[in-house]
Design a protein around this motif. Structure first.
Motif, PDB file in Angstrom:
ATOM      1  N   VAL A 131      12.923   7.287  -1.984  1.00 18.67           N
ATOM      2  CA  VAL A 131      12.798   5.844  -1.761  1.00 18.67           C
ATOM      3  C   VAL A 131      12.375   5.121  -3.037  1.00 18.67           C
ATOM      4  N   TYR A 371       0.928   6.364  -7.946  1.00 16.80           N
ATOM      5  CA  TYR A 371       2.257   5.927  -8.383  1.00 16.80           C
ATOM      6  C   TYR A 371       2.430   6.052  -9.894  1.00 16.80           C
ATOM      7  N   SER A 402      -0.501   1.892   3.455  1.00 15.76           N
ATOM      8  CA  SER A 402       0.935   2.177   3.416  1.00 15.76           C
ATOM      9  C   SER A 402       1.243   3.379   2.528  1.00 15.76           C
ATOM     10  N   THR A 403       0.456   3.552   1.467  1.00  9.05           N
ATOM     11  CA  THR A 403       0.641   4.719   0.600  1.00  9.05           C
ATOM     12  C   THR A 403       0.435   6.003   1.388  1.00  9.05           C
ATOM     13  N   LYS A 406       3.505   6.627   3.542  1.00  8.97           N
ATOM     14  CA  LYS A 406       4.652   7.054   2.736  1.00  8.97           C
ATOM     15  C   LYS A 406       4.512   8.506   2.298  1.00  8.97           C
ATOM     16  N   PHE A 411       8.025  10.298   1.306  1.00  6.47           N
ATOM     17  CA  PHE A 411       8.807   9.425   0.448  1.00  6.47           C
ATOM     18  C   PHE A 411       8.386   9.647  -1.005  1.00  6.47           C
ATOM     19  N   TYR A 412       7.164  10.088  -1.164  1.00  6.07           N
ATOM     20  CA  TYR A 412       6.622  10.494  -2.462  1.00  6.07           C
ATOM     21  C   TYR A 412       5.868  11.805  -2.261  1.00  6.07           C
ATOM     22  N   ARG A 435      10.886  14.338   8.925  1.00  6.47           N
ATOM     23  CA  ARG A 435      11.058  12.943   9.359  1.00  6.47           C
ATOM     24  C   ARG A 435      11.602  12.846  10.772  1.00  6.47           C
ATOM     25  N   GLN A 442       8.045  -0.511  11.192  1.00  5.78           N
ATOM     26  CA  GLN A 442       7.406  -1.210  10.086  1.00  5.78           C
ATOM     27  C   GLN A 442       7.233  -2.684  10.396  1.00  5.78           C
ATOM     28  N   ASP A 528       3.325   0.400  11.642  1.00  4.19           N
ATOM     29  CA  ASP A 528       2.859  -0.368  10.487  1.00  4.19           C
ATOM     30  C   ASP A 528       3.041  -1.850  10.798  1.00  4.19           C
TER      31      ASP A 528
END
Length: 614
Positions: A131, A371, A402-403, A406, A411-412, A435, A442, A528
Motif C-alpha cells: 500500500v 515509516y 491507524s498505524t 495497518k 500493509f507495512y 487479510r 474505514q 476505523d
C-alpha cells in the motif's frame, strides 16, 4: 486464418514470477521473448526472404531490359517465354503468400499478443506492491506507464522485423547486385552507407534520451490531470479551477518543450538524409551511365542501378523514421520500466504458509514503526487482545491508532518487534490468508466503479444472492439500494456507483462498505471510525447491526466519538505511539487521566483534537 495466427501465442500463459524484475532494458524485454521465440525466428526468415525477393525483382527488370533491347519480340518469347511466365507466377502467387504470412505474424500474432503479455505481467507485478508504494505516486502516472509501455515494446519488435531486417537485407542485396554488374558501382554505395550509418548513430544517441524525457513528461501530465479528476469535489469546493489549470499547464508546457526538442532532432536528421540520398542517386546512376558510355555496362545495368538507388532513396526515409520510432519506443519502455520493474517492497517469506486461524488471539509484542522517519508512529508498543475480546482504540490524531491497524493487516512490516495471531508471526504467513481473516471498515470507505452487487460480493465472491441481500439488510442498505439508478439505466443492485463510489452519499457508501464486511464474515473485525459518516439515527441502527456482527469475533475499533466504544470490553488510550491508559470506560473515567479529559471535553461525542497534553 486470423484466429490461427492470433492464437499462436497465449499471452496469459504460466510464467515464473519474480519479486525483483530486471532493471536494464534488454534483460527486461528478453524475459518476454520465450513464448515468441519460434514466431520471431519464422518472422525474421520471412522478412529476409521478402527483402531478397524485392531485390531480385529489380535485378530481373534489368535483365528484361537487356533481353528486349538485344532480341526481337518473337525471339524473346520463343527463348525466354517460359522463364517470364515462371517469374510472373512467382510474383502473382509465391510473393503474396510470403508477404501475407509475414504480415499476419507481425500484425496478428506479435503486435496483439506481445504487448498484451507485457501489460498483463506488469499489472500482475504492480498490483502486488504494498500500500505504501501506491501512496507515494500518482495513480494516473502508474496506470499510464502500465498502458503505454506494452504498445511501445510491441512497436519496437514490429520495427525490428518490418524495417530493420528488411532494410539490412535490401542494402546487402543492393551491394551484391551492383557488384555483379560492376564492382566500381559499389564505391558510391559504400560511401553513402558509411555516412548513413553515422547519421543513424547520431540520431540514436540523441533521440533515445529525448524520447525518454518526452515520455516521462507525458506521464507527468497524465498524473496531474487524473489527480484533478479524482479529486474533482475538492477542486470545485475550494474553487481551484484556475489553479488546477495552471498546475496542469506547467506539466503540459514541459511536455510540449521536451517533445519540441525531440522533433528538432528529427528535422535535422531528415535534412541530412535528403542530402545523403541525393548524393547516392547522382553517384550510382551517374557512374552507371559513365560505364555504359564506355561500353562497360548494358542498358539493363543502368536501368537496374537507377531503379535500385531510387528504391533505396525511398526506403531510407522509411527506415530512418522506423529507426527513430524504434528508438522512441525503447525510450518509452525505459521510462515505463522506472515504475513496473521496481522490486516488490513487501513479500511473503520463502516457504510462508497460510495463517492457521484458531481462536483470534492477537499479540502485539514490542512493536515500533516510524515509516522510516525515526519519529512518529509507534514506539515499543505491546498489547494482547484475547480471543473474542472487543477493544476500543482512542487517541489524538497521529497517536498511532491507524498505524497499528495497518501493521496488523501487514500493509507495512514493523521496524521492530512482531505481531502474532494465534501464536503465528504474521510476517511468516501469506498476506492473502492473513487479510482473509480480517474484516475492516474505514472512515472513508471507497468503492469500486462497478455495480453495487460487485462491490458487495467483493467481500465474499461465492455468496448467494440471498446472503448478499441479507448482509445489505443488516447494514440498513437494502432499501436505498433498490432506489438507485445510474445514467445507463441500470437499477438497484446492478446500478454502478461511480469512481470511489461518488454517486452515493457518504452514509450510503459507508453502509455498502459495512454490508461488504458483514458478508465477508471474518473472525477479526477492525472498525476505523466505521459510523462517522452517518447521521445519529443511522448510526444507532448500524451500531445495533454491528453489535450482532461482533458477537464471537475479536474486535478492534478506532473512534474519536467516544460514545461508540464506551461499551467495549476494554479501551486502550494511545498517545505519541505509546499506551498510556487502558481499562473499561468506567475504570478510565475513575482514573481521571487522559481519557477522562477526552470524555469531559469532547463536543458532540468527539475527542477535542486540539487539546495539548498537560
Amino acid at each position: 486464418m486470423f484466429r490461427y495466427f492470433e492464437n499462436l501465442v497465449d499471452p496469459y500463459g504460466p510464467y515464473e514470477q519474480t519479486d525483483t524484475p530486471p532493471r536494464a532494458l534488454w534483460p527486461f524485454l528478453k524475459q518476454f521473448v520465450g513464448p515468441f521465440r519460434g514466431v520471431f525466428a519464422v518472422t525474421a526468415a520471412l522478412s529476409v526472404v521478402s527483402a531478397f525477393a524485392d531485390v531480385a525483382l529489380i535485378w530481373y527488370v534489368g535483365r528484361l531490359v537487356d533481353l528486349l533491347s538485344e532480341n526481337g519480340p518473337q525471339a524473346v518469347w520463343a527463348e525466354y517465354g517460359t522463364e517470364m511466365l515462371s517469374v510472373a507466377a512467382a510474383v502473382l502467387i509465391l510473393r503474396p503468400l510470403l508477404l501475407v504470412a509475414n504480415v499476419a505474424l507481425l500484425h496478428n500474432t506479435i503486435l496483439p499478443n506481445f504487448g498484451t503479455m507485457i501489460r498483463w505481467r506488469a499489472h500482475a507485478h504492480v498490483i502486488r506492491q504494498p500500500v505504501g508504494w501506491f501512496e507515494s505516486d500518482f495513480a494516473g502516472r502508474i496506470a499510464n506507464r502500465i498502458m503505454q509501455t506494452p504498445p511501445a515494446a510491441g512497436d519496437a519488435v514490429f520495427q525490428t522485423f518490418d524495417a530493420m531486417a528488411f532494410a539490412s537485407v535490401t542494402v546487402v542485396g543492393a551491394g551484391i547486385l551492383l557488384a555483379e554488374a560492376d564492382p566500381r558501382l559499389l564505391v558510391p554505395l559504400v560511401i553513402w552507407f558509411g555516412l548513413y550509418a553515422a547519421l543513424v548513430n547520431w540520431t540514436v544517441r540523441r533521440a533515445g534520451p529525448a524520447s525518454k524525457a518526452s515520455s516521462d513528461a507525458r506521464s507527468q501530465v497524465t498524473g496531474r490531470v487524473v489527480d484533478a479528476y479524482t479529486n474533482i469535489h475538492s477542486v470545485k469546493l475550494f474553487a481551484h479551477h484556475d489553479s488546477e489549470l495552471n498546475y496542469a499547464k506547467e506539466a503540459i508546457e514541459h511536455a510540449r518543450s521536451t517533445f519540441a526538442r525531440e522533433m528538432r532532432i528529427v528535422t535535422k536528421m531528415d535534412l541530412a538524409l535528403t542530402v545523403l540520398n541525393g548524393g547516392l542517386i547522382v553517384g550510382v546512376t551517374g557512374w552507371a551511365i559513365v560505364l555504359w558510355y564506355g561500353g562497360q555496362a548494358t542498358v539493363g545495368t543502368v536501368a537496374a542501378a537507377t531503379a535500385l538507388v531510387l528504391r533505396l532513396n525511398n526506403m531510407t526515409y522509411w527506415i530512418m523514421w522506423a529507426f527513430t520510432a524504434l528508438v522512441q519506443a525503447l525510450g518509452v519502455v525505459a521510462e515505463g520500466m522506472e515504475t513496473i520493474t521496481q522490486p516488490i517492497g513487501l513479500v511473503d517469506k520463502p516457504g510462508a504458509k497460510p495463517l492457521a486461524f484458531r481462536e483470534g488471539l492477537i499479540e502485539i509484542d514490542r512493536v515500533s514503526h516510524h515509516y522510516g522517519r525515526g519519529s512518529g508512529g509507534l514506539e515499543n508498543l505491546s498489547l494482547t487482545v484475547r480471543p473474542g475480546e472487543k477493544i476500543g482504540l482512542v487517541g489524538r490524531s497521529g497517536a498511532g491508532k491507524s498505524t497499528l491497524v495497518k501493521l496488523m493487516l501487514r500493509f507495512y512490516d514493523p521496524e521492530g518487534g512482531m505481531i502474532r495471531i494465534d501464536g503465528q508471526d504474521i510476517a511468516g504467513v501469506t498476506q492473502g490468508s492473513l487479510r482473509r481473516q480480517i474484516g475492516m471498515v474505514q472512515q472513508d470507505s471507497s468503492l469500486m466503479h462497478r455495480s453495487v452487487r460487485d462491490n458487495l460480493l467483493y467481500g465474499r465472491p461465492d455468496a448467494s444472492e440471498a446472503q448478499m441481500i441479507e448482509a445489505a439488510r443488516r447494514a440498513e442498505a437494502h432499501d436505498f439500494i433498490l432506489t438507485l439508478q445510474d445514467p445507463e439505466g441500470r437499477r438497484g443492485y446492478d446500478a454502478h456507483v461511480g469512481e470511489r463510489g461518488v454517486k452515493l452519499s457518504g452514509g450510503q457508501r459507508q453502509r455498502v462498505a459495512l454490508a461488504r464486511v458483514i458478508l465477508k464474515d471474518a473472525p477479526i473485525l477492525v472498525l476505523d471510525e466505521a459510523t462517522s459518516a452517518l447521521d445519529s439515527e443511522a448510526e444507532a441502527a448500524i451500531q445495533h447491526a454491528l453489535s450482532g456482527v461482533m458477537q464471537g469475533k475479536t474486535v478492534i475499533a478506532i473512534a474519536h466519538r467516544l460514545s461508540t466504544i464506551a461499551a467495549m470490553d476494554r479501551i486502550v488510550v494511545l498517545d505519541d505511539g505509546h499506551i498510556v491508559e487502558q481499562g473499561t470506560h468506567a475504570q478510565l473515567l475513575a482514573l481521571n487521566g487522559l481519557y477522562a479529559r477526552f470524555w469531559a471535553r469532547q463536543s458532540g461525542g468527539f475527542i477535542g483534537l486540539e487539546e495539548a497534553a498537560e
